[in-house]
Design a protein around this motif. Structure first.
Motif, short mmCIF file in Angstrom:
data_model
loop_
_atom_site.label_atom_id
_atom_site.label_comp_id
_atom_site.label_asym_id
_atom_site.label_seq_id
_atom_site.Cartn_x
_atom_site.Cartn_y
_atom_site.Cartn_z
N LEU A 134 39.42 44.55 42.97
CA LEU A 134 38.03 45.04 43.13
C LEU A 134 37.22 45.55 44.36
O LEU A 134 36.45 46.15 44.66
CB LEU A 134 37.08 43.85 42.34
CG LEU A 134 35.72 44.25 42.07
CD1 LEU A 134 35.38 45.43 41.39
CD2 LEU A 134 35.00 42.86 41.61
N GLY A 135 38.25 45.01 45.52
CA GLY A 135 37.59 45.24 46.83
C GLY A 135 37.31 44.04 47.77
O GLY A 135 36.66 44.20 48.80
N VAL A 136 37.19 42.93 47.23
CA VAL A 136 36.70 41.60 47.73
C VAL A 136 37.53 41.42 49.03
O VAL A 136 38.75 41.65 49.05
CB VAL A 136 36.78 40.16 47.14
CG1 VAL A 136 36.88 39.14 47.80
CG2 VAL A 136 35.91 40.49 45.86
N LEU A 137 36.88 41.21 50.21
CA LEU A 137 37.73 40.81 51.47
C LEU A 137 37.85 39.43 51.79
O LEU A 137 38.68 38.83 52.49
CB LEU A 137 36.90 41.66 52.55
CG LEU A 137 36.78 43.08 52.36
CD1 LEU A 137 36.08 43.88 53.37
CD2 LEU A 137 38.26 43.76 52.37
N GLN A 138 36.92 38.66 51.46
CA GLN A 138 36.87 37.35 51.92
C GLN A 138 36.58 36.54 50.67
O GLN A 138 36.03 36.58 49.75
CB GLN A 138 35.54 36.91 52.62
CG GLN A 138 35.57 37.79 54.12
CD GLN A 138 34.09 37.78 54.64
OE1 GLN A 138 33.09 37.03 54.31
NE2 GLN A 138 34.03 38.54 55.78
N VAL A 139 37.46 35.14 50.84
CA VAL A 139 36.89 34.21 49.60
C VAL A 139 36.75 32.89 50.22
O VAL A 139 37.55 32.34 51.30
CB VAL A 139 38.77 33.89 48.76
CG1 VAL A 139 38.47 33.13 48.06
CG2 VAL A 139 39.02 35.26 48.21
N HIS A 140 35.67 32.42 49.90
CA HIS A 140 35.18 30.95 50.32
C HIS A 140 35.63 30.05 49.37
O HIS A 140 34.76 29.89 48.30
CB HIS A 140 33.60 31.05 50.59
CG HIS A 140 33.31 32.03 51.63
ND1 HIS A 140 33.28 32.00 53.02
CD2 HIS A 140 32.91 33.54 51.25
CE1 HIS A 140 32.92 33.18 53.42
NE2 HIS A 140 32.75 34.31 52.54
N LEU A 141 36.48 28.98 49.80
CA LEU A 141 36.93 27.97 48.80
C LEU A 141 35.86 26.82 48.86
O LEU A 141 35.99 26.17 49.99
CB LEU A 141 38.41 27.72 49.11
CG LEU A 141 39.29 28.80 49.19
CD1 LEU A 141 40.60 28.42 49.60
CD2 LEU A 141 39.54 29.26 47.61
N SER A 142 35.05 26.47 48.08
CA SER A 142 34.07 25.54 48.02
C SER A 142 34.16 24.74 46.88
O SER A 142 34.97 24.57 46.01
CB SER A 142 32.78 26.45 48.05
OG SER A 142 31.70 25.39 48.16
N GLY A 143 33.05 23.86 46.44
CA GLY A 143 32.80 22.93 45.35
C GLY A 143 31.49 22.39 45.39
O GLY A 143 30.60 23.58 45.63
N GLY A 144 31.22 21.34 45.14
CA GLY A 144 32.02 20.07 45.36
C GLY A 144 33.04 20.11 46.69
O GLY A 144 32.72 20.60 47.47
N GLU A 145 34.05 19.26 46.39
CA GLU A 145 34.92 19.23 47.55
C GLU A 145 36.33 19.90 47.27
O GLU A 145 37.06 19.42 46.26
CB GLU A 145 35.16 17.77 47.83
CG GLU A 145 36.27 17.42 48.88
CD GLU A 145 36.19 18.30 50.01
OE1 GLU A 145 37.29 18.91 50.21
OE2 GLU A 145 35.10 18.09 50.62
N PRO A 146 36.63 20.94 47.49
CA PRO A 146 37.86 21.89 47.32
C PRO A 146 39.18 21.10 47.34
O PRO A 146 39.97 21.31 46.48
CB PRO A 146 37.62 23.09 47.86
CG PRO A 146 36.80 22.67 49.11
CD PRO A 146 35.76 21.80 48.83
#
Length: 375
Positions: free
Chosen positions: A54-66
């Protein structure tokens, strides 16, 4: 309805709502997703494939506590294979040196570590986790020893804002590359605890001066991002760059939303990655198209020269304070609710703070403050 803009820049991947901390300003919903309903790593990897396409460049891995998600290393590795920049947003208290090294080896690009305060007792009280602050300091050093860039994320409010200068000093001491000083945004658990968290105008003015001075003094050593509060503002902020324009969030159960608080808006149905491709959800789903762009704006937003700058402000805040997600965000001085919003902030900041309602699963939904009346 507006046509889909260009591709999203970022994906907020909320891997789990489980968390050892119980922060009273948490932006997670009041109804938390249970572990049995979380997406497995294989599904997350498919979502990342679709996000990259799709074109996403950044992934932020979050939660809660990932770090509680058992597939975290596999998810990080898929980000690296797809050349997606991966940022781990963590409380840190569960991390050990070996796990940090494993994540770095899998391809993790960056760690964003939360700090609740600089005073250990105050920090542990805010987070609801004994020994949490001391552990965070150890983890920060482990992150830097592993060669990973470090951001400290300090959510500030009336109960820790007077120690802002020490928070900045701590970021320098720990070798952080970046410090995010984020005034509490009142969604989720933070809305429930608003009266306990609302700072005074004097506190905010002093904090703004401290940040401006530190940004000049530490230029080249520490980047400071400053997220200002809405309740004392004159103009609203765009919702993550505008509703459905730059970011998308995927919940632990797979629902895809334009922002992490969008589920509070009644009448919006959110497609899930279990049912639909990410590209279709981004471009075609009704939830993403509802407030995208400026065609939907009411007056006075429709005639405002800033309509393509702030897009009417935050829909979730408009709902929480006025009862109408279509209303002008009360953070705007042109909103009929603006004076009531400012007055409420001043009253709550001037009163003694009530006890925290901690973020934890519970049988009864906590009480959310009532909205505003036009003044």
């Amino acid at each position: 309805m507006s046509e889909a803009p260009g591709p999203p820049i970022g994906l907020l991947a909320e891997l789990t709502h489980r968390c050892p901390l119980q922060c009273p300003y948490c932006s997670n919903p009041l109804e938390l997703v249970r572990a049995r309903d979380e997406l497995p790593a294989a599904t997350w990897c498919r979502v990342l494939d679709e996000a990259a396409e799709l074109g996403v460049l950044q992934v932020h891995l979050s939660g809660g506590e990932p770090t509680l998600h058992p597939g975290l290393e596999a998810i990080v590795a898929r980000c690296r294979a797809l050349d997606l920049y991966s940022n781990l947003i963590t409380a840190g208290v569960l991390l050990e040196a070996r796990r940090i090294e494993a994540l770095a080896a899998a391809g993790l690009d960056h760690v964003q570590l939360s700090v609740q305060d600089v005073d250990p007792a105050a920090a542990d009280r805010i987070g609801g986790h004994r020994g949490g602050h001391a552990r965070k300091l150890e983890v920060a050093r482990m992150v830097r020893e592993a060669g990973l860039p470090l951001t400290l994320n300090a959510v500030v409010h009336r109960q820790n804002l007077d120690r802002l200068e020490a928070m900045i000093d701590l970021a320098v001491e720990l070798g952080a590359h970046r410090l995010e000083v984020a005034h509490t945004q009142y969604y989720g658990w933070a809305l429930v605890n608003r009266a306990a968290l609302m700072p005074s105008r004097a506190q905010i003015e002093r904090a703004s001066a401290i940040v401006a001075d530190a940004a000049r003094r530490l230029k080249g050593r520490l980047v400071i991002d400053y997220v200002v509060p809405d309740y004392y503002a004159r103009r609203p902020k765009p919702c993550l760059g505008g509703w459905g324009r730059q970011m998308l969030a995927v919940t632990p159960s797979g629902a895809v939303m334009p922002c992490h608080a969008a589920a509070t808006i009644p009448g919006l149905a959110f497609a899930t990655v279990r049912e639909k491709p990410l590209a279709w959800i981004w471009a075609e789903s009704e939830a993403f198209r509802r407030f995208r762009g400026s065609d939907w704006l009411p007056e006075p937003c429709r005639s405002c020269e800033r309509r393509e700058v702030d897009f009417g402000g935050c829909r979730c805040q408009a709902l929480a304070l006025t009862g109408d997600p279509h209303a002008t965000d009360p953070a705007c001085e042109l909103s009929p609710f603006h004076g009531a919003m400012t007055g409420l902030a001043e009253r709550e900041a001037g009163a003694a703070p009530p006890p925290f309602v901690y973020r934890r699963p519970r049988k009864e939904t906590p009480t959310v403050p009532a909205g505003l009346e036009v003044v």
